[in-house]
Design a protein around this motif. Structure first.
Motif, PDB file in Angstrom:
ATOM      1  N   ARG A 207       0.818  -1.207   0.000  1.00  0.00           N
ATOM      2  CA  ARG A 207       0.000   0.000   0.000  1.00  0.00           C
ATOM      3  C   ARG A 207       0.855   1.262   0.000  1.00  0.00           C
ATOM      4  O   ARG A 207       1.890   1.309   0.621  1.00  0.00           O
ATOM      5  CB  ARG A 207      -0.917   0.000   1.210  1.00  0.00           C
ATOM      6  CG  ARG A 207      -1.934  -1.153   1.179  1.00  0.00           C
ATOM      7  CD  ARG A 207      -2.610  -1.314   2.518  1.00  0.00           C
ATOM      8  NE  ARG A 207      -3.483  -0.175   2.808  1.00  0.00           N
ATOM      9  CZ  ARG A 207      -4.750  -0.095   2.419  1.00  0.00           C
ATOM     10  NH1 ARG A 207      -5.309  -1.066   1.724  1.00  0.00           N
ATOM     11  NH2 ARG A 207      -5.466   0.965   2.729  1.00  0.00           N
ATOM     12  N   TYR A 208       0.332   2.296  -0.646  1.00  0.00           N
ATOM     13  CA  TYR A 208       0.925   3.626  -0.578  1.00  0.00           C
ATOM     14  C   TYR A 208       2.413   3.608  -0.874  1.00  0.00           C
ATOM     15  O   TYR A 208       3.236   4.041  -0.084  1.00  0.00           O
ATOM     16  CB  TYR A 208       0.682   4.227   0.811  1.00  0.00           C
ATOM     17  CG  TYR A 208      -0.751   4.133   1.219  1.00  0.00           C
ATOM     18  CD1 TYR A 208      -1.730   4.871   0.538  1.00  0.00           C
ATOM     19  CD2 TYR A 208      -1.160   3.290   2.242  1.00  0.00           C
ATOM     20  CE1 TYR A 208      -3.065   4.775   0.882  1.00  0.00           C
ATOM     21  CE2 TYR A 208      -2.491   3.186   2.591  1.00  0.00           C
ATOM     22  CZ  TYR A 208      -3.442   3.928   1.917  1.00  0.00           C
ATOM     23  OH  TYR A 208      -4.755   3.827   2.256  1.00  0.00           O
ATOM     24  N   VAL A 209       2.783   3.056  -2.001  1.00  0.00           N
ATOM     25  CA  VAL A 209       4.196   2.868  -2.286  1.00  0.00           C
ATOM     26  C   VAL A 209       4.894   4.134  -2.761  1.00  0.00           C
ATOM     27  O   VAL A 209       6.075   4.309  -2.550  1.00  0.00           O
ATOM     28  CB  VAL A 209       4.417   1.758  -3.334  1.00  0.00           C
ATOM     29  CG1 VAL A 209       4.063   0.410  -2.754  1.00  0.00           C
ATOM     30  CG2 VAL A 209       3.628   2.048  -4.600  1.00  0.00           C
ATOM     31  N   ALA A 210       4.149   5.020  -3.450  1.00  0.00           N
ATOM     32  CA  ALA A 210       4.813   6.200  -4.016  1.00  0.00           C
ATOM     33  C   ALA A 210       4.131   7.471  -3.545  1.00  0.00           C
ATOM     34  O   ALA A 210       2.955   7.478  -3.188  1.00  0.00           O
ATOM     35  CB  ALA A 210       4.804   6.128  -5.539  1.00  0.00           C
TER      36      ALA A 210
ATOM     37  N   ALA B 213       8.322   9.617  -6.167  1.00  0.00           N
ATOM     38  CA  ALA B 213       9.357   8.974  -5.360  1.00  0.00           C
ATOM     39  C   ALA B 213       8.722   7.939  -4.449  1.00  0.00           C
ATOM     40  O   ALA B 213       7.526   7.985  -4.157  1.00  0.00           O
ATOM     41  CB  ALA B 213      10.104  10.014  -4.531  1.00  0.00           C
ATOM     42  N   LYS B 214       9.545   6.989  -3.997  1.00  0.00           N
ATOM     43  CA  LYS B 214       9.082   6.025  -3.017  1.00  0.00           C
ATOM     44  C   LYS B 214       8.599   6.773  -1.766  1.00  0.00           C
ATOM     45  O   LYS B 214       9.213   7.761  -1.358  1.00  0.00           O
ATOM     46  CB  LYS B 214      10.228   5.088  -2.625  1.00  0.00           C
ATOM     47  CG  LYS B 214      10.694   4.176  -3.766  1.00  0.00           C
ATOM     48  CD  LYS B 214       9.752   3.010  -3.946  1.00  0.00           C
ATOM     49  CE  LYS B 214      10.204   2.080  -5.060  1.00  0.00           C
ATOM     50  NZ  LYS B 214       9.712   2.535  -6.400  1.00  0.00           N
ATOM     51  N   ALA B 215       7.535   6.288  -1.161  1.00  0.00           N
ATOM     52  CA  ALA B 215       6.974   6.947   0.023  1.00  0.00           C
ATOM     53  C   ALA B 215       7.747   6.517   1.269  1.00  0.00           C
ATOM     54  O   ALA B 215       7.213   5.929   2.196  1.00  0.00           O
ATOM     55  CB  ALA B 215       5.485   6.644   0.143  1.00  0.00           C
ATOM     56  N   ASP B 216       9.062   6.792   1.254  1.00  0.00           N
ATOM     57  CA  ASP B 216       9.947   6.513   2.394  1.00  0.00           C
ATOM     58  C   ASP B 216      10.185   7.841   3.100  1.00  0.00           C
ATOM     59  O   ASP B 216      10.822   8.735   2.530  1.00  0.00           O
ATOM     60  CB  ASP B 216      11.287   5.935   1.915  1.00  0.00           C
ATOM     61  CG  ASP B 216      11.131   4.617   1.165  1.00  0.00           C
ATOM     62  OD1 ASP B 216      10.009   4.065   1.155  1.00  0.00           O
ATOM     63  OD2 ASP B 216      12.127   4.148   0.588  1.00  0.00           O
ATOM     64  N   MET B 217       9.701   7.962   4.327  1.00  0.00           N
ATOM     65  CA  MET B 217       9.683   9.270   4.970  1.00  0.00           C
ATOM     66  C   MET B 217       9.997   9.127   6.453  1.00  0.00           C
ATOM     67  O   MET B 217       9.704   8.088   7.052  1.00  0.00           O
ATOM     68  CB  MET B 217       8.294   9.885   4.814  1.00  0.00           C
ATOM     69  CG  MET B 217       7.868  10.028   3.362  1.00  0.00           C
ATOM     70  SD  MET B 217       6.147  10.524   3.178  1.00  0.00           S
ATOM     71  CE  MET B 217       5.318   9.033   3.706  1.00  0.00           C
TER      72      MET B 217
ATOM     73  N   VAL C 202       8.116   3.279   5.291  1.00  0.00           N
ATOM     74  CA  VAL C 202       8.802   2.736   4.116  1.00  0.00           C
ATOM     75  C   VAL C 202       7.725   2.288   3.132  1.00  0.00           C
ATOM     76  O   VAL C 202       6.853   1.473   3.494  1.00  0.00           O
ATOM     77  CB  VAL C 202       9.715   1.550   4.473  1.00  0.00           C
ATOM     78  CG1 VAL C 202      10.327   0.950   3.202  1.00  0.00           C
ATOM     79  CG2 VAL C 202      10.815   1.982   5.433  1.00  0.00           C
ATOM     80  N   GLY C 203       7.775   2.824   1.938  1.00  0.00           N
ATOM     81  CA  GLY C 203       6.727   2.513   0.965  1.00  0.00           C
ATOM     82  C   GLY C 203       5.354   2.825   1.533  1.00  0.00           C
ATOM     83  O   GLY C 203       4.388   2.098   1.298  1.00  0.00           O
ATOM     84  N   GLY C 204       5.273   3.878   2.311  1.00  0.00           N
ATOM     85  CA  GLY C 204       4.010   4.315   2.873  1.00  0.00           C
ATOM     86  C   GLY C 204       3.563   3.558   4.107  1.00  0.00           C
ATOM     87  O   GLY C 204       2.607   3.944   4.773  1.00  0.00           O
ATOM     88  N   ARG C 205       4.261   2.493   4.461  1.00  0.00           N
ATOM     89  CA  ARG C 205       3.891   1.711   5.645  1.00  0.00           C
ATOM     90  C   ARG C 205       4.662   2.221   6.851  1.00  0.00           C
ATOM     91  O   ARG C 205       5.892   2.351   6.808  1.00  0.00           O
ATOM     92  CB  ARG C 205       4.238   0.245   5.412  1.00  0.00           C
ATOM     93  CG  ARG C 205       4.012  -0.655   6.624  1.00  0.00           C
ATOM     94  CD  ARG C 205       4.604  -2.028   6.382  1.00  0.00           C
ATOM     95  NE  ARG C 205       4.420  -2.917   7.520  1.00  0.00           N
ATOM     96  CZ  ARG C 205       5.120  -4.009   7.710  1.00  0.00           C
ATOM     97  NH1 ARG C 205       6.055  -4.369   6.829  1.00  0.00           N
ATOM     98  NH2 ARG C 205       4.914  -4.769   8.762  1.00  0.00           N
ATOM     99  N   GLN C 206       3.964   2.493   7.946  1.00  0.00           N
ATOM    100  CA  GLN C 206       4.672   2.984   9.126  1.00  0.00           C
ATOM    101  C   GLN C 206       5.415   1.832   9.797  1.00  0.00           C
ATOM    102  O   GLN C 206       4.832   0.795  10.129  1.00  0.00           O
ATOM    103  CB  GLN C 206       3.709   3.636  10.125  1.00  0.00           C
ATOM    104  CG  GLN C 206       4.461   4.273  11.296  1.00  0.00           C
ATOM    105  CD  GLN C 206       3.707   5.392  11.964  1.00  0.00           C
ATOM    106  OE1 GLN C 206       2.515   5.576  11.763  1.00  0.00           O
ATOM    107  NE2 GLN C 206       4.419   6.167  12.787  1.00  0.00           N
TER     108      GLN C 206
ATOM    109  N   LEU D 116       8.068  -0.956  14.885  1.00  0.00           N
ATOM    110  CA  LEU D 116       6.834  -1.737  14.932  1.00  0.00           C
ATOM    111  C   LEU D 116       6.990  -3.110  14.298  1.00  0.00           C
ATOM    112  O   LEU D 116       6.157  -3.987  14.499  1.00  0.00           O
ATOM    113  CB  LEU D 116       5.718  -0.986  14.175  1.00  0.00           C
ATOM    114  CG  LEU D 116       5.419   0.442  14.635  1.00  0.00           C
ATOM    115  CD1 LEU D 116       4.419   1.098  13.682  1.00  0.00           C
ATOM    116  CD2 LEU D 116       4.872   0.429  16.063  1.00  0.00           C
ATOM    117  N   THR D 117       8.045  -3.298  13.507  1.00  0.00           N
ATOM    118  CA  THR D 117       8.129  -4.461  12.630  1.00  0.00           C
ATOM    119  C   THR D 117       9.081  -5.544  13.130  1.00  0.00           C
ATOM    120  O   THR D 117       9.060  -6.663  12.623  1.00  0.00           O
ATOM    121  CB  THR D 117       8.599  -4.006  11.236  1.00  0.00           C
ATOM    122  OG1 THR D 117       9.726  -3.133  11.414  1.00  0.00           O
ATOM    123  CG2 THR D 117       7.497  -3.283  10.500  1.00  0.00           C
TER     124      THR D 117
END
Lengths: 428, 428
Positions: free
Chosen positions: A15-18, A352-356, A393-397, A405-406
């Protein structure tokens, strides 16, 4: 100013990759026809940091070979122990490192190590992103003969076929160790294989003066010159360290668009030297920052590399005006992405990749804030990884309020602790 | 191993000021005839760090004069603005810094600044400890003439009479700025005044090569040689920076037992150079680490100085075996105390000040821990200030779970922010 929002594009299971929009809160102009999610943060939203040279599973060896030169560190301690690694060791070493990296706000690493499936598995399980470049190096006891190199190269080609693009978060490249450990014809073969796959060719180059002197004595020219002539530099090349370069070597880098992984802390700790960062940048050579592995750094905190890169550049040039804060930060974000040939990393931009990462601003590090431009100065010169609160990372928290969390951090610590004790028993 | 306990002696209104026992939990052999309190921590208990060269109230100027050489930084930006400071500005600048320092585990700073009563007030209010060495420097607009120096020296003598020993947490010294800003006869007078009071004489020395070249051209010899001949080095002397020293200068330091405040980050950021740390230590010269002020560092994190000192020493010597972790840590603890002439600081020992910090060990930074000695390696090479959880000064807890108990941080940030904006308006 501090309310920045981004939205990420939906892509089935991932989900929400970019990133589809960036701007001050409320100003995103979200496309109502796409499924998007708005992320709002308190503090500053930055692109995830990109660490372009790392051997993360070496958390297993953190602090276990101190106060040694690179030569002794490799030959006397590290390589004999690495010959006893298992895939599970590497999985857990990478898992602990991934948690550490994510908490520091590092969302992509370029990994050079063995047991590449275990590396990729751990990266994916941790919700992180990596360029996995399997190492090519004959450790003590790992067979020998010309055949070994071909077998290993074929393994990596197979790994590329199986895992490149996995989950949208794994890129695959090749990492032959160095010109002094891998024969030149083998380097040329691997470079050719990488070129055919448009894959990254990642190599240690010009790390110590002794290594360069020895190579030149044996080959009649510097490693960059010899490698370029052998066609090794014709593809996508990332040269880690690159400390002891002549003007001619830098010209070779420029001509072949060789990118540099600058690892100031590892190079300082091992007394390898200070790379010519300002000269490289002045020539338009792509440079990104790397922590190197946790056995030679010993943490995976890319924030420290940003500041150290600026400090060492100023000492080397004897000029306090070089490497201003924005240029230093670039080396761990946009510039690092470009060094990997990945303009979709290290930037907050549409596509861009949704890495924030979110950074707390309610800290003395950001006081005073006299003008917006000073935010960058503070990020580089007084903030640190401790202020990273949330990571996607890729929109995933994957990190929330400083907690990963992972990854089950207690389990990862226990696993690495026990495995490190076992490896320590190996007769050296 | 991780259960260390200390107890502190009661002293009327100021409680638990000194350590009376140290050892593994349950082993302290507490004296039942004394009123003691046992402190138990999870993690490692370390002595509070000692920062031997700081201008803490310059939080007011943090990040406001970037990418400048020391010369331009002082003359064009800092000094014109400092001429407009008020005592309240300094109080709040010091207060914010004290909170930052305490959270980083720094329990003592040696402060060189103006408005010394405000500095001491802020230190005491924050529950911290300081050697307050009032600055002697003619800022633009602050009168002139020979009389000014005498008046200022008398002010400091009076300050010493009033505040030395205040609350058991303030020591008073003298800080004439530098040999190139304070006339030699004035330096000699101040040194004589300091000697009479057995007070610390704290001065900037040999910070830039240009300054040293200019001084030698004007005086026919190096500043250390000239100052020694003038009797300036006959008392307790702390020479900050001390980068550009000849062998003869170092011999002068040794002969006069001059201590050095080594400030690697400030020196690197301002491109001043790298001090000869290994040579100084080899000669038996006392060395402690300083952050310098937050306008030139830009944070007050002494942990970074520990690691940077080791890295720069290794680069300078081209030897990865110099400055092992224990030697680096010593520069911010026991060695820093000794550089100030204070064997009661920077140590966990019976009779020492009960200044202590607890460091979390449940972090990847400490994995693996193969033997006890590795704890020091990890503290220096992979831990950081972010792992400091609790801090005590004179036995009083001032930081708990990372939160400063003694300073209203929001108020301090607001005050410094507003005052910095006002000072920024000063025509430069």
């Amino acid at each position: 100013m501090h309310g920045v929002a981004a939205s990420g594009e939906h892509n089935g299971a991932v989900r929400y990759v970019a990133i589809t929009a960036v701007g001050p809160a409320g100003d995103q102009g979200l496309d109502p026809d796409r499924e998007v999610r708005e992320i709002r943060v308190r503090g500053a939203l930055l692109p995830g940091l990109v660490n372009v040279h790392c051997h993360s599973p070496m958390t297993l060896f953190r602090g276990s070979a101190e106060n040694l030169s690179l030569d002794r560190w490799l030959n006397d301690v590290l390589w004999p122990r690495e010959a006893h690694l298992t895939a599970d060791d590497v999985y857990w070493g990478m898992t602990l490192a991934a948690a550490e990296l994510l908490c520091f706000g590092v969302t992509t690493t370029c990994e050079a190590y063995f047991f590449e499936d275990a590396v990729a598995d751990a990266v994916l399980d941790a919700g992180s992103r990596a360029v996995v470049t399997p190492g090519v190096l004959q450790l003590p006891g790992t067979g020998s003969g010309d055949d070994w190199w071909d077998v290993r190269t074929a393994q990596i080609i197979d790994f590329h076929a199986r895992r490149h693009g996995d989950s949208g978060r794994i890129e695959v490249g090749f990492a032959p160790h160095a010109p002094y450990t891998v024969p030149l014809p083998v380097l040329a073969d691997i470079a050719e294989a990488a070129r055919r796959l448009d894959a990254l060719f990642h190599i240690h180059l010009a790390e110590t003066e002794e290594e360069c002197t020895r190579f030149a004595a044996e080959h009649g020219d510097s490693a960059p010159a010899v490698l370029a002539r052998a066609g090794v530099f014709d593809g996508r090349v990332l040269a880690a360290h690159s400390i002891w370069l002549s003007d001619e070597d830098m010209a070779v880098y420029r001509r072949h668009d060789v990118a540099v992984a600058h690892c100031p802390q590892s190079n300082a700790k091992l007394a390898s030297g200070v790379a010519p960062l300002v000269e490289l940048l002045a020539r338009g050579i792509r440079v990104g920052l790397g922590t190197d592995g946790p056995a030679s750094n010993n943490d995976l905190d890319l924030w420290e590399e940003i500041r150290l890169a600026a400090m060492l550049a100023r000492i080397r040039q004897r000029d306090a005006t070089v490497l201003p804060a924005a240029a230093a930060l670039d080396l761990a974000t946009r510039g690092a992405g470009l060094a990997l040939g990945r303009p979709d990393l290290g930037v907050l931009a549409v596509g861009a990749k949704a890495d924030m990462i979110a950074v707390r601003l309610d800290d003395p590090a950001f006081v005073p804030l006299l003008e917006d431009a000073q935010l960058i100065e503070h990020l580089v010169w007084s903030a640190s990884s401790r202020l990273v609160t949330d990571v996607w990372v890729g929109g995933r928290q994957v990190v929330e309020a400083g907690r990963c969390l992972t990854v089950d951090l207690d389990e990862a610590r226990r696993q690495v602790e026990a495995r490190a004790h076992r490896l320590m028993q190996v007769g050296v």
